[in-house]
Design a protein around this motif. Structure first.
Motif: not given
Length: 58
Positions: A19-29, A33-44
């Protein structure tokens, strides 16, 4: 993620999957998708955490 065999073994024993690997890869994806220019919009994903775990665009 394959360099953490203890985490993998414990995840698989407790949950039947790595599950740890699956969770990390999910957040990475999601971040990709969001892109670096919109990183600030990503919720913790951490309760009460800052945007993207406290990271922001440089």
């Amino acid at each position: 993620m394959d360099t953490f065999p203890i985490v993998r073994r414990k995840d698989e024993a407790a949950h039947g999957s790595y599950r740890t690997k699956e969770a990390i890869l999910s957040v990475y994806d999601e971040l990709q998708t969001l892109g670096l220019e919109r990183l600030g919009e990503y919720p913790s994903r951490v309760s009460g955490g800052d945007v993207a775990g406290g990271w922001g665009p440089l």
